[in-house]
Design an enzyme around this catalytic site. Structure first.
Site, PDB file in Angstrom:
ATOM      1  N   PHE A  77      19.375  94.299  42.377  1.00 39.89           N
ATOM      2  CA  PHE A  77      20.736  94.037  42.893  1.00 39.89           C
ATOM      3  C   PHE A  77      21.048  92.859  42.404  1.00 39.89           C
ATOM      4  CE2 PHE A  77      18.738  96.809  46.380  1.00 39.89           C
ATOM      5  CZ  PHE A  77      19.536  97.718  46.218  1.00 39.89           C
ATOM      6  N   VAL A  95      17.853  86.684  39.083  1.00 36.09           N
ATOM      7  CA  VAL A  95      16.831  85.655  40.070  1.00 36.09           C
ATOM      8  C   VAL A  95      16.839  84.387  38.966  1.00 36.09           C
ATOM      9  CG1 VAL A  95      14.810  85.090  41.267  1.00 36.09           C
ATOM     10  CG2 VAL A  95      15.827  87.480  41.258  1.00 36.09           C
ATOM     11  N   ASP A 136      10.764 100.304  49.082  1.00 37.65           N
ATOM     12  CA  ASP A 136      10.886  99.867  48.000  1.00 37.65           C
ATOM     13  C   ASP A 136       9.445  99.189  47.465  1.00 37.65           C
ATOM     14  OD1 ASP A 136      11.826 100.251  45.345  1.00 37.65           O
ATOM     15  OD2 ASP A 136      13.289  98.520  45.179  1.00 37.65           O
TER      16      ASP A 136
END
Length: 599
Positions: A306, A309, A422
């Site tokens: 998503f 980082v 997940d």
């Protein structure tokens, strides 16, 4: 909501203005360029190259966090000049652009002498401007046989090759060389490299891959910009002129309104959620604070499903990991999932959420920093070159045990039940002592403690770890047992040190690892795995194998709950029964096929 609406209107108007101006051959005063914000002359976009001196590639991408690049000519001692794209980090007022050389960074980290062979050329001066390195040093690459006469402030670095030596002066205060020194260095090749800090005996300590390029405008050009007339540009003959920029006030509601309305509804839904959960023990950051914490997104740690980082540092000195969520045509579910789920947890094996940002379409999550990164880096053989060592089975067992404790907390220890959906090595992060923490709750589902089954729309998770009932209800109901399946598959991968599909065991075939290890276990053969050092390791691996195979049973009713998994892991291996062989073993016989890694 008014400021958010106004900001959206400004962005859409800027994009429209670019199109309208291009058709009329005129240049707007500024351009929207994703996370770089509004850029001005001498910078421009590739769509409007005639409006500036340095076009930045990628500004037209609607994703504000999409990479932006600058193309410059580079050359090495063994090749001719070529055009290379450099990622742009930021643009500063008045006329400085910051880029990074990814290849050069690798050479510096590896202490490779290839760092001294690459040179890039600044753009040629124009009637409007000239270009210079803001902080740089000249490196002299000289034949080993040459013994130049140099001032005391020059340093020599001889650890590269028997063929050449490296000479350099003071990066903090480069001065023109006198004729005697210049003559003695004449046989040497020279390159210009970016620096930070001061010089010393080791050039790898002060060279940097971050390059600051400053544009120095001519006095005539500065006056042109100062008068508000527009851009100062060379004409077709290379002569300077100062065209007037005409701002065309036009706005097509038919084009902009649907996108604005969709984004507005997403923002409203998120704000309602945040207001409802106003007691969240996490700090809310502005996007400008996020950029400051991450040093303008300079240090990228990795890519997740998503978003990206980045490593950051808070004012109190703590290091953090900041996930910048992708802007996409969704309903903000992953942001709400992460904030809603992790903010309710407090466990040594669950990553801590320290803060979040929700500013218009820009959303970010701030986590505690985990120095050793993800478990994936340490267990798969193909990643062995990236780490100093592979984890031994004693430590793997502790990680397996601690992840199970984290899952048990999510399923039973909270005042609500959280299903992760997940679980995989990539989402298990390791601190400085290799203690594991479950992360990435973008697909999580929050349930009441009494719910034994949950309702989800479509399949969610990563191929290879998704429980059968998640993609087909014919196998059973979706519940906490779905996380147990993913956990079991991860445990088997940790034991085998590779993905579920094994190659190399038989040159003519590809074998599904759970199938292969089950056959060995059932026939009481030695597991034949690498890195098993003694009988204690053998027993530990056998115990984890049995538990992993119980967890991946096809039907949820046949799988143990995670609390039972913990009980099995803490018992003697002689007391564990070998489970039935899972029905869906080899992908070659499975009716399920995936077109991409993540559903």
């Amino acid at each position: 909501m008014a400021p958010l609406v106004f900001k959206s209107l400004i962005i859409y108007f800027s994009q429209l203005l670019l199109l309208v101006s291009a058709e009329n051959g005129e240049c707007p005063r500024s351009f929207q360029c994703g996370f770089l914000g509004q850029i001005r002359f001498p910078f421009t976009t590739t769509q409007q190259q005639h409006c500036g001196l340095l076009p930045i590639h990628g500004c037209e991408n609607h994703d504000p966090m999409a990479p932006k690049t600058l193309q410059l000519n580079t050359s090495t001692s063994t090749s001719t000049s070529t055009s290379t794209s450099y990622p742009v980090l930021k643009v500063e007022v008045p006329h400085t652009i910051f880029i990074t050389d990814v290849e050069h960074e690798k050479h510096l980290l590896n202490r490779s002498c290839n760092a001294f062979s690459k040179n890039f050329s600044l753009p040629h001066p124009s009637p409007s401007a000239s270009f210079r390195h803001k902080y740089s040093i000249t490196i002299f690459r000289c034949p080993h046989s040459l013994k130049p006469t140099l001032p005391k402030y020059f340093h020599k670095y001889s650890n590269c090759s028997s063929e050449y030596d490296i000479y350099y002066g003071r990066p903090e205060a480069e001065t023109p060389l006198d004729l005697k020194v210049e003559k003695s260095l004449a046989p040497c090749s020279t390159i210009q490299l970016a620096v930070e800090g001061v010089s010393g005996d080791d050039p790898f300590q002060f060279l940097t891959s971050s390059i600051d390029i400053e544009v120095e405008l001519s006095d005539e050009c500065e006056r042109c910009l100062g008068d508000g007339k527009g851009q100062c540009l060379p004409d077709g003959k290379g002569n300077f002129y100062c065209p007037t920029a005409v701002l065309l006030l036009a706005f097509l509601v038919k084009i902009c309104y649907p996108r604005w309305k969709n984004q507005s509804s997403i923002n409203q839904r998120i704000e309602v959620f945040l207001k409802k959960h106003g007691t969240l023990q996490t700090k809310r950051y502005g996007y400008s604070e996020i950029k400051k914490v991450t040093n303008c997104l300079r240090n990228k740690l990795g890519q997740e499903g998503f978003g990206c980082v980045y490593k950051g540092k808070l004012q109190d000195g703590r290091y953090v990991a900041v996930k910048i969520l992708n802007e996409s045509e969704d309903d903000g579910e992953e942001f709400i999932n992460e904030v809603a789920s992790i903010s309710r947890t407090s466990h040594i094996n669950i990553v801590t959420l320290l803060g979040f940002c929700c500013e218009g379409s820009r959303r970010a999550l701030v986590y505690e920093f985990m120095p050793n990164g993800s478990l994936e880096k340490f267990i798969f053989e193909e990643n062995a070159q990236m780490t100093d060592h592979r984890l031994d089975y004693q430590l793997l067992y502790q990680i397996v045990l601690c992840v199970a404790r984290g899952l048990e907390y999510l399923h039973k220890g909270c005042n609500i039940k959280i299903l992760h959906f997940d679980i995989k090595p990539h989402n298990i992060l390791l601190d400085e002592n290799f203690n594991p923490k479950i992360s990435d709750f973008g697909l999580a589902k929050i349930c009441t403690r009494k719910e034994s089954m949950v309702s989800i729309y479509g399949a969610r998770g990563t191929a290879g770890y998704i429980a059968p009932e998640v993609f087909s209800r014919n196998f059973g109901v979706v519940s906490h047992k779905s996380d147990v399946y993913s956990y079991g598959m991860m445990v088997l991968e940790m034991i085998g040190g590779r993905k579920n599909t094994m190659t190399g065991l038989d040159p003519s075939s590809e074998i599904y690892f759970p199938d292969w290890i089950y056959n060995r276990l059932e026939s009481n053969q030695e597991l034949g795995l690498q890195h098993i050092r003694n009988t204690s390791d053998e027993k530990m691996v056998r115990k984890m194998t049995i538990v992993g195979l119980w967890c991946i049973q096809t039907h949820p009713s046949s799988r143990p709950a995670i609390s039972k998994v913990l009980e099995m892991l803490e018992s003697k291996v002689e007391l564990l029964q070998i489970p039935p062989k899972p029905f869906l073993c080899s992908p070659s016989t499975s009716p399920i096929h995936f077109s991409s890694e993540t559903s």
